[in-house]
Design a protein around this motif. Structure first.
Motif, PDB file in Angstrom:
ATOM      1  N   LEU A  61       1.487  10.891   3.805  1.00  0.00           N
ATOM      2  CA  LEU A  61       0.680  10.829   2.422  1.00  0.00           C
ATOM      3  C   LEU A  61       1.253  11.889   1.587  1.00  0.00           C
ATOM      4  CD1 LEU A  61      -1.764  10.351   0.564  1.00  0.00           C
ATOM      5  CD2 LEU A  61      -3.029  11.920   2.019  1.00  0.00           C
ATOM      6  N   ARG A  62       1.537  11.774   0.240  1.00  0.00           N
ATOM      7  CA  ARG A  62       2.036  12.719  -0.797  1.00  0.00           C
ATOM      8  C   ARG A  62       1.013  12.964  -1.939  1.00  0.00           C
ATOM      9  NH1 ARG A  62       7.543   9.318  -2.117  1.00  0.00           N
ATOM     10  NH2 ARG A  62       5.734   7.741  -2.364  1.00  0.00           N
ATOM     11  N   TYR A  63       1.491  13.993  -2.476  1.00  0.00           N
ATOM     12  CA  TYR A  63       0.311  14.495  -3.574  1.00  0.00           C
ATOM     13  C   TYR A  63       1.074  14.523  -5.064  1.00  0.00           C
ATOM     14  CZ  TYR A  63      -2.033  16.254   0.451  1.00  0.00           C
ATOM     15  OH  TYR A  63      -2.727  16.350   1.708  1.00  0.00           O
ATOM     16  N   TYR A  64       0.035  13.866  -5.881  1.00  0.00           N
ATOM     17  CA  TYR A  64       0.578  13.674  -7.469  1.00  0.00           C
ATOM     18  C   TYR A  64       0.836  14.885  -7.986  1.00  0.00           C
ATOM     19  CZ  TYR A  64       0.295  11.928 -12.058  1.00  0.00           C
ATOM     20  OH  TYR A  64       0.511  11.792 -13.494  1.00  0.00           O
ATOM     21  N   GLY A 183      11.956   2.015  -8.808  1.00  0.00           N
ATOM     22  CA  GLY A 183      10.542   2.167  -8.472  1.00  0.00           C
ATOM     23  C   GLY A 183      10.320   3.343  -7.640  1.00  0.00           C
ATOM     24  N   TYR A 184      11.122   3.559  -6.449  1.00  0.00           N
ATOM     25  CA  TYR A 184      11.065   4.533  -5.287  1.00  0.00           C
ATOM     26  C   TYR A 184      11.573   5.903  -5.767  1.00  0.00           C
ATOM     27  CZ  TYR A 184      10.545   0.534  -2.214  1.00  0.00           C
ATOM     28  OH  TYR A 184       9.821  -0.653  -1.679  1.00  0.00           O
ATOM     29  N   LYS A 185      12.519   5.839  -6.753  1.00  0.00           N
ATOM     30  CA  LYS A 185      12.958   7.048  -7.240  1.00  0.00           C
ATOM     31  C   LYS A 185      11.891   7.600  -8.332  1.00  0.00           C
ATOM     32  CE  LYS A 185      16.031  10.303  -8.235  1.00  0.00           C
ATOM     33  NZ  LYS A 185      16.230  11.192  -6.940  1.00  0.00           N
ATOM     34  N   PHE A 186      11.438   6.894  -8.900  1.00  0.00           N
ATOM     35  CA  PHE A 186      10.289   7.360  -9.750  1.00  0.00           C
ATOM     36  C   PHE A 186       9.129   8.129  -8.827  1.00  0.00           C
ATOM     37  CE2 PHE A 186       6.147   6.575 -12.131  1.00  0.00           C
ATOM     38  CZ  PHE A 186       6.361   7.413 -12.981  1.00  0.00           C
ATOM     39  N   GLU A 187       8.763   7.462  -7.908  1.00  0.00           N
ATOM     40  CA  GLU A 187       7.932   8.264  -6.836  1.00  0.00           C
ATOM     41  C   GLU A 187       8.135   9.535  -6.425  1.00  0.00           C
ATOM     42  OE1 GLU A 187       7.322   5.536  -3.416  1.00  0.00           O
ATOM     43  OE2 GLU A 187       6.669   3.746  -4.594  1.00  0.00           O
ATOM     44  N   GLN A 188       9.659   9.659  -6.049  1.00  0.00           N
ATOM     45  CA  GLN A 188      10.156  10.863  -5.747  1.00  0.00           C
ATOM     46  C   GLN A 188      10.019  12.111  -6.766  1.00  0.00           C
ATOM     47  OE1 GLN A 188      14.268  11.596  -5.300  1.00  0.00           O
ATOM     48  NE2 GLN A 188      14.032  12.018  -3.244  1.00  0.00           N
ATOM     49  N   TYR A 189      10.145  11.649  -7.995  1.00  0.00           N
ATOM     50  CA  TYR A 189       9.967  12.671  -9.276  1.00  0.00           C
ATOM     51  C   TYR A 189       8.762  13.152  -9.301  1.00  0.00           C
ATOM     52  CZ  TYR A 189      14.796  11.975 -11.402  1.00  0.00           C
ATOM     53  OH  TYR A 189      16.224  11.649 -11.649  1.00  0.00           O
ATOM     54  N   ILE A 190       7.652  12.446  -8.734  1.00  0.00           N
ATOM     55  CA  ILE A 190       6.412  12.634  -8.980  1.00  0.00           C
ATOM     56  C   ILE A 190       5.215  13.211  -7.999  1.00  0.00           C
ATOM     57  CG2 ILE A 190       4.308  11.334  -9.568  1.00  0.00           C
ATOM     58  CD1 ILE A 190       5.591  10.050 -11.981  1.00  0.00           C
ATOM     59  N   ASP A 193       5.288  16.579  -1.093  1.00  0.00           N
ATOM     60  CA  ASP A 193       4.840  16.264   0.447  1.00  0.00           C
ATOM     61  C   ASP A 193       3.842  17.071   0.765  1.00  0.00           C
ATOM     62  OD1 ASP A 193       7.134  14.501   0.699  1.00  0.00           O
ATOM     63  OD2 ASP A 193       8.217  16.171   1.685  1.00  0.00           O
ATOM     64  N   ASP A 194       3.476  18.401   0.053  1.00  0.00           N
ATOM     65  CA  ASP A 194       2.373  19.160   0.295  1.00  0.00           C
ATOM     66  C   ASP A 194       1.603  19.536  -0.789  1.00  0.00           C
ATOM     67  OD1 ASP A 194       3.581  19.860   3.018  1.00  0.00           O
ATOM     68  OD2 ASP A 194       5.154  20.291   1.675  1.00  0.00           O
ATOM     69  N   MET A 195       0.166  19.952  -0.615  1.00  0.00           N
ATOM     70  CA  MET A 195      -0.544  20.052  -1.528  1.00  0.00           C
ATOM     71  C   MET A 195      -0.120  20.873  -2.956  1.00  0.00           C
ATOM     72  SD  MET A 195      -4.698  20.597  -1.589  1.00  0.00           S
ATOM     73  CE  MET A 195      -4.846  20.071   0.003  1.00  0.00           C
ATOM     74  N   ASP A 231       0.695   5.310  -2.574  1.00  0.00           N
ATOM     75  CA  ASP A 231       2.028   5.987  -3.176  1.00  0.00           C
ATOM     76  C   ASP A 231       1.670   7.608  -2.930  1.00  0.00           C
ATOM     77  OD1 ASP A 231       3.641   3.895  -3.862  1.00  0.00           O
ATOM     78  OD2 ASP A 231       2.790   3.717  -5.669  1.00  0.00           O
ATOM     79  N   CYS A 232       0.417   7.917  -3.446  1.00  0.00           N
ATOM     80  CA  CYS A 232       0.117   9.439  -3.561  1.00  0.00           C
ATOM     81  C   CYS A 232      -1.552   9.641  -3.901  1.00  0.00           C
ATOM     82  CB  CYS A 232       0.762  10.116  -4.344  1.00  0.00           C
ATOM     83  SG  CYS A 232       0.576   9.613  -6.375  1.00  0.00           S
ATOM     84  N   ARG A 233      -1.971  10.658  -3.648  1.00  0.00           N
ATOM     85  CA  ARG A 233      -3.377  11.175  -3.869  1.00  0.00           C
ATOM     86  C   ARG A 233      -3.504  12.177  -4.763  1.00  0.00           C
ATOM     87  NH1 ARG A 233      -7.612  13.401  -0.479  1.00  0.00           N
ATOM     88  NH2 ARG A 233      -8.137  14.098  -2.553  1.00  0.00           N
ATOM     89  N   ASP A 234      -4.466  12.541  -5.503  1.00  0.00           N
ATOM     90  CA  ASP A 234      -4.807  13.619  -6.262  1.00  0.00           C
ATOM     91  C   ASP A 234      -5.030  14.863  -5.342  1.00  0.00           C
ATOM     92  OD1 ASP A 234      -6.541  13.592  -9.457  1.00  0.00           O
ATOM     93  OD2 ASP A 234      -6.800  15.248  -7.850  1.00  0.00           O
TER      94      ASP A 234
END
Ligand code: 0WD
Ligand code: CA
Length: 378
Positions: A61-64, A183-190, A193-195, A231-234
Motif C-alpha cells: 500500500l502506498r501513500y498519496y 500510467g505506472y510512471k505517473f503513480e511513481q511520481y505521486i 512507500d511510507d506515510m 493505487d494509493c491512500r490518503d
C-alpha cells in the motif's frame, strides 16, 4: 400493427421451465430506477510483491503525495532502463483472490454465518470483470468472455482472454507499449512507500507489485465478494477504507470541445464504473501531452461524475450500467445451477450482439484449482 414485434425483451429463448439462452445488452431495457447497491465494506486486503508473491497484508500500500497543479512530470523517463514488466502471458485467473479467501475463510464465514452456502456470498470475482459488465451496454469495440463455476453455493467468475484481445496484445506497436508504461510512471511520481515519505522518482517501476482491497457488497439480491487493485491512500489515518483510497489515471490533454466530449462519453464511463464498484471516492488524473509530459493534474470525485456528463447529448447513465450488471448476474444464477468446480459455463459477448453461453465439462476452461477445491472441502 403487430405489437408483439415491437415488444422489447431483456432475455429470451425460454420455454418454461428451462432457462433463457441469451441476454440482450440494449440500453433502453435497463433504463429503470437505480438498483440497490450497498455501500462496499472492506473485508481484507493483500499484496503482490516485485516477484508477484502473495502476502496477506498491506505491505504494497502506498501513500498519496500531492503533486501541485502543473508539475511537468516526464512519463517517458525510465522506460528503457528502469522498468520491469509483469509477464502478461501468465494467466493468474482468480488465484490470488482464492488464496486470500483460504487464508481468511473463518473471518468471512463468521461474518456471513446466517447464510446457507459456505462463504455466504453469491459471487466471487475481480472488480475489473464487473467493470466490463457495467460498461457493456455502451461498449462498441471489445467483447468479452467470462467463465463461471458454482462451488459450495458460490458462483466464481473469471475472465478468459478473447482471440481478438490476444491478437491486440501480441501486435502492440512500440509507441503503444511505451504509453502503457506512462500510467505506472505517473503513480511513481505521486506515491510514497511510507506515510511520511516522499516519492522516489528515480526508482524502478515494477508492474508485478500490487495492493488489492477485498470488498463485500450487494447489488439487488446478489451478494458480491470482489477484489480490486488500489493505487494509493490518503495519508490521514482517520479515514477508513475504502473511503481513503485514491485511483490514479493518466489521459491525453484536452484541447478541443470534441476531445472534451469524447473524454466525458467514453473515458469517464470506464473511470466511474471502476471506482464506483469498490467505493473509491476520488480519482487524481494527470493530463499529458504527446511527449508524455504531465501538463495538468485534476481531481474527479466519483459522486460528481454523473453531474459532469449530464450535458452530453445521448450520454451514458449509471443506472443502465448497474441494472445491466444486476440482470446479467440474475441470468448467470438462472443458468449455473449444478454445483461442480469442474463445470464451466462460458458467457460470451460481442458488441451489437446478445450475451450467450456454452457449457464445458472438464476442459481447459476449468479454472478453480485443485488446491482451492480440496482445501475448501476439508
Ligand atoms: O486474469 C485476468 N484476466 C486479470 C487479472 C484481469 C484483470 C486483473 N487481473 C488481476 C491481477 O492480479 C491484478 O493484480 O487483477 C488485479 C487487478 O484487478 P482489478 O483491479 O480487478 O483490475 P482493473 O480494475 O481492470 O485494473 C486495475 C489496475 C489497472 O489500473 P488502471 O488505472 O490502468 O485501470 O490493475 C492493473 C492496472 O494497473 N491491471 C492489471 N494488473 C495485472 N494484471 C491487469 C492484469 N491483467 N489489468 C489491469
Ligand atoms: Ca490506476
Amino acid at each position: 400493427g403487430d405489437c408483439y414485434a415491437h415488444k422489447r425483451v431483456r432475455s429470451g429463448g425460454e420455454t418454461f421451465p428451462s432457462v433463457p439462452r441469451f441476454l440482450s445488452t440494449q440500453r433502453q431495457l435497463y433504463e429503470r430506477s437505480f438498483p440497490v447497491y450497498k455501500q462496499p465494506v472492506e473485508v481484507g486486503f493483500f499484496s503482490l510483491d516485485s516477484e508477484r508473491n502473495f502476502f496477506n497484508d498491506s505491505r504494497q500500500l502506498r501513500y498519496y503525495v500531492e503533486p501541485g497543479k502543473s508539475p511537468n512530470f516526464s512519463l517517458r523517463d525510465g522506460y528503457h532502463d528502469r522498468f520491469i514488466k509483469r509477464d502478461e502471458g501468465v494467466k493468474e485467473g482468480l488465484d490470488h483472490m482464492l488464496r486470500w479467501i483460504l487464508e481468511n475463510r473463518t473471518k468471512l464465514q463468521s461474518k456471513n454465518s446466517a447464510s446457507s452456502c459456505a462463504l455466504g456470498v453469491d459471487f466471487v470475482t475481480w472488480r475489473g470483470h464487473l467493470t466490463k459488465l457495467l460498461t457493456t451496454p455502451y461498449e462498441t469495440q471489445e467483447g468479452w468472455l467470462l467463465a463461471a463455476s458454482k462451488f459450495g453455493g458460490t458462483i466464481y467468475i473469471s475472465e478468459v482472454e478473447t482471440e481478438a484481445a490476444r491478437v491486440n496484445r501480441e501486435s502492440r506497436t512500440e509507441r503503444h507499449k511505451e504509453m502503457m508504461y506512462w500510467g505506472y510512471k505517473f503513480e511513481q511520481y505521486i506515491c510514497a512507500d511510507d506515510m511520511n515519505g516522499v516519492p522516489d522518482q528515480g526508482g524502478v517501476v515494477n508492474t508485478n507489485e500490487a495492493f488489492c482491497t477485498v470488498v463485500q457488497t450487494r447489488l439487488s439480491d446478489h451478494k458480491l465478494l470482489f477484489s480490486g487493485e488500489v493505487d494509493c491512500r490518503d495519508k490521514d489515518p482517520r479515514i477508513p477504507a475504502p473511503a481513503c483510497y485514491i485511483e490514479l489515471k493518466t489521459s491525453a490533454e484536452i484541447c478541443t470541445p470534441k476531445q472534451r466530449s469524447n473524454f466525458h462519453r467514453y473515458k469517464l464511463l470506464k473511470w466511474w464504473a471502476q471506482s464506483f464498484l469498490p467505493g473509491v471516492p476520488q480519482i487524481i488524473a494527470g493530463f499529458r501531452d504527446q511527449d508524455g509530459i504531465v501538463v495538468a493534474v485534476e481531481t474527479f470525485h466519483i459522486s460528481n461524475i454523473s453531474q459532469l456528463i449530464k450535458n452530453e447529448y445521448n450520454c451514458w447513465k449509471p443506472t443502465v450500467c448497474m441494472n445491466f450488471c444486476s440482470d446479467f448476474l440474475s441470468f448467470v444464477k438462472s443458468v449455473v445451477k449444478e454445483d461442480n468446480p469442474r463445470l464451466v459455463h462460458l458467457f460470451e459477448w460481442e458488441p451489437h450482439r446478445d450475451v450467450m453461453f456454452s457449457v464445458h465439462r472438464d476442459t481447459q476452461y476449468t479454472f478453480l484449482p485443485d488446491w482451492y477445491v480440496n482445501s475448501m472441502e476439508s
